[in-house]
Design a protein around this motif. Structure first.
Motif, PDB file in Angstrom:
ATOM      1  N   ARG A  38       0.817  -1.225   0.000  1.00 35.40           N
ATOM      2  CA  ARG A  38       0.000   0.000   0.000  1.00 35.40           C
ATOM      3  C   ARG A  38       0.842   1.263   0.000  1.00 35.40           C
ATOM      4  N   ALA A  39       1.938   1.296   0.799  1.00 33.00           N
ATOM      5  CA  ALA A  39       2.790   2.486   0.855  1.00 33.00           C
ATOM      6  C   ALA A  39       3.522   2.680  -0.467  1.00 33.00           C
ATOM      7  N   LEU A  40       3.967   1.589  -1.061  1.00 35.30           N
ATOM      8  CA  LEU A  40       4.680   1.670  -2.324  1.00 35.30           C
ATOM      9  C   LEU A  40       3.758   2.171  -3.429  1.00 35.30           C
ATOM     10  N   VAL A  41       2.531   1.670  -3.473  1.00 31.73           N
ATOM     11  CA  VAL A  41       1.584   2.101  -4.502  1.00 31.73           C
ATOM     12  C   VAL A  41       1.276   3.583  -4.346  1.00 31.73           C
ATOM     13  N   LYS A  42       1.028   4.011  -3.122  1.00 31.92           N
ATOM     14  CA  LYS A  42       0.749   5.434  -2.877  1.00 31.92           C
ATOM     15  C   LYS A  42       1.957   6.291  -3.230  1.00 31.92           C
ATOM     16  N   GLY A  43       3.150   5.827  -2.877  1.00 32.38           N
ATOM     17  CA  GLY A  43       4.351   6.640  -3.037  1.00 32.38           C
ATOM     18  C   GLY A  43       4.864   6.750  -4.457  1.00 32.38           C
ATOM     19  N   LEU A  44       4.609   5.721  -5.289  1.00 33.46           N
ATOM     20  CA  LEU A  44       5.190   5.706  -6.633  1.00 33.46           C
ATOM     21  C   LEU A  44       4.194   5.987  -7.752  1.00 33.46           C
ATOM     22  N   SER A  45       2.902   5.810  -7.507  1.00 39.35           N
ATOM     23  CA  SER A  45       1.939   5.912  -8.601  1.00 39.35           C
ATOM     24  C   SER A  45       1.727   7.336  -9.102  1.00 39.35           C
ATOM     25  N   GLY A  46       2.237   8.327  -8.381  1.00 41.33           N
ATOM     26  CA  GLY A  46       2.165   9.697  -8.883  1.00 41.33           C
ATOM     27  C   GLY A  46       3.135   9.947 -10.018  1.00 41.33           C
ATOM     28  N   GLN A  47       4.153   9.102 -10.132  1.00 47.67           N
ATOM     29  CA  GLN A  47       5.179   9.293 -11.162  1.00 47.67           C
ATOM     30  C   GLN A  47       5.170   8.213 -12.245  1.00 47.67           C
ATOM     31  N   ARG A  48       4.532   7.061 -11.969  1.00 52.29           N
ATOM     32  CA  ARG A  48       4.600   5.953 -12.925  1.00 52.29           C
ATOM     33  C   ARG A  48       3.451   4.975 -12.673  1.00 52.29           C
ATOM     34  N   ARG A  49       3.346   4.002 -13.549  1.00 53.48           N
ATOM     35  CA  ARG A  49       2.335   2.966 -13.393  1.00 53.48           C
ATOM     36  C   ARG A  49       2.821   1.921 -12.399  1.00 53.48           C
ATOM     37  N   VAL A  50       1.947   1.547 -11.474  1.00 52.15           N
ATOM     38  CA  VAL A  50       2.262   0.525 -10.483  1.00 52.15           C
ATOM     39  C   VAL A  50       1.154  -0.526 -10.494  1.00 52.15           C
TER      40      VAL A  50
END
Length: 329
Positions: A78-90
């Motif tokens: 959940r933290a990874l999806v929230k943290g990275l999805s603003g810049q790329r597809r997760v």
């Protein structure tokens, strides 16, 4: 014929809509709306409907495919999806038998080959390319199994307390691989079934032991209550029994003939994150990974255990973001 095809499409869309509504109700029932505020998606596999997250925008940047192990699900990321999805597809899936995916009751249906096939169906459905594989626990051999079949789709590897070759530690006897007593107990017939399937021992005791941080109430509900009865834990029970202890085991053959060779031949960017207090995977596995991926950047966490995503979520997101920006994109 056209009317039949349109009817089939409409029926499929209605089924997916109904499933999304059911999943939304389940997330609400578990009280996870704030921790897990993502749209649900489904892909058909040979073993049933696979639930997955698909967040962020499609771009020329590498797509992150995050793969969990036992007994977790995409909630772990959940933290990874929230943290990275603003810049790329997760993309983060729930393996069949876990999370919000279908949970077949027949333990024999769960094999490493079957899990690889299920994930392959998702990758092909979404036509994922330029993939950065993020792998933890059983996510390693499952993800690498797909990578070995479709190496042209893989851009980078991120390894987190996992395995992908056999034996997992250099120097171990591949014909008499020794397992720790708790794992032997969980693999046993009768006692193992009672503890793992009926009592939920893996998600209640083992996962707690293998996480350094005290679980929040939401995390306890997410990991424990996602399984509603012993029948739904067939996949959880299958994974300990799927660990090979000799080269004759079907999983060992995949590790020896497919995933291991892929890792040894992989020349792309690589990153290793490792919890040094892991009670489930021996520390020697870290040295084995370093040997096979000499190009990898390595970040270790002194107090983290097996479930790095819950022990060091912020540090992982920062480290992964740096790796992606400097070595992958």
């Amino acid at each position: 014929m056209l009317l039949l095809n349109l009817s089939e499409i409409a029926g499929s869309e209605c089924t997916m809509l109904d499933r999304s509504i059911d999943v939304h109700s389940r997330i609400k029932e578990l009280g996870l709306e704030e921790e897990y505020p993502f749209a649900s998606n489904f892909a058909q596999t040979a073993m049933g409907q696979m639930h997955y997250l698909d967040e962020g925008e499609i771009s020329n940047r590498s797509t992150v495919l995050a793969l969990h192990g036992n007994p977790s699900w995409s909630f772990l990321y959940r933290a990874l999806v929230k943290g990275l999805s603003g810049q790329r597809r997760v993309v983060a899936n729930d393996h069949i038998g876990f999370g919000l995916s279908d949970k077949p009751k027949d333990e024999a249906a769960y094999t490493l080959k079957a899990h690889i096939g299920n994930l392959e169906a998702l990758v092909l459905k979404l036509d994922l390319t330029n993939i950065t594989l993020v792998m933890q626990d059983w996510g390693g051999p499952i993800g690498l199994g797909v990578a070995a079949r479709h190496p042209d789709r893989i851009r980078a590897l991120v390894v987190m307390n996992t395995f992908g070759f056999y034996p997992p530690v250099d120097g171990m006897d591949p014909e008499r691989l020794k397992l720790p007593p708790p794992l032997l107990m969980m693999r046993s017939r009768g006692l193992g079934d009672f503890m793992v399937r009926r009592l939920g021992f893996f998600e209640r005791q083992v996962m707690t032991m293998a996480t350094a941080n005290k679980q929040t109430r939401a995390a306890k509900r997410a990991y424990r209550d996602i399984f509603r009865n012993p029948a739904e834990r067939a996949g959880v029970m299958a994974f300990p029994r799927m660990i090979p202890t000799s080269t004759a085991h079907p999983a060992a053959k995949i590790l020896l003939q497919e995933t291991g060779p892929f890792v040894e031949q992989f020349q792309g960017p690589a990153q290793i994150f490792w919890g040094l207090k892991d009670p489930l995977i021996p520390i020697g596995a870290l040295a084995a990974w370093k040997k096979r991926l000499p190009q990898a950047d390595v970040t270790t966490f002194e107090s983290a255990r097996h479930y790095l995503q819950d022990d060091e979520p912020e540090a992982l997101v920062r480290g992964l973001e740096t790796f992606l920006q400097t070595r992958v994109d």
